[in-house]
Write an enzyme that holds these catalytic residues in place. Sequence first.
Site: not given
Length: 246
Positions: A145, A158
């Site tokens: 990501s 995350y």
Amino acid sequence: MTVPSVLVGKVVLVTGASSGIGEATARRLAASGHRVMLGARRTDRIAALAEDIRGNGGEAHHRELDVTSRDSVQAFVDAVQDRYGRIDVLVNNAGVMPLSPLAALRIDEWNRMIDVNVRGVLHGIAAVLPVMRAQGSGHIVNIASVSGHRVDPTAAVYSATKFAVRALSEGLRQESRDLRVTVISPGLTRSELAEGISDTAVREATKDMLKIAMPADAIGAAIDYAISQPFEVDVSEIVVRPTAQG
């Protein structure tokens, strides 16, 4: 060493294939002539997806998969090996993103992210690596990501998992001479990840940001590009963002 030709279609495993990037990737790769095996917990969705792909002339099969279970991942890989006798590509896509401030102490959600986003990737690598080593070729694509390149409020855990994915991928790449490793780092992408955010304020803020999100097929296209390169070319990392994302 015999390198599989893209002309006959590579055997590709896609985890988290029931929606979002996983679904879009499966559709894209099947349309490109690859043979795809879909894995996810929501078997009704991947069954329908596999049927739709076959209806459009592609080759697809599915199997229930929980990436947090090493046994489940191994059974998934064994089923593909039994069917095709080889595994050319693993797309480690399954992931969760329950964002929240650290002060909220949503420890169960932290552990879930670690289990899915990090252990799930490791389970996939552990299951396919012996197969790829034995056949002398293979390609592991790990979905990270842009949060693996930067840290924002509510995304600390995350981001930590996605930094870990990039670190694992780079380590595997450096250890490998007969298989390729690619990291794909998506920016804001249309998916169901925001639905897993239990913090109401964060969920609504994330949905607002997703108004500029790019379609999931943009990531499917990046993966298609990476795996279509000649064997001697390793596309190590691709970052894909919406043009409007800062």
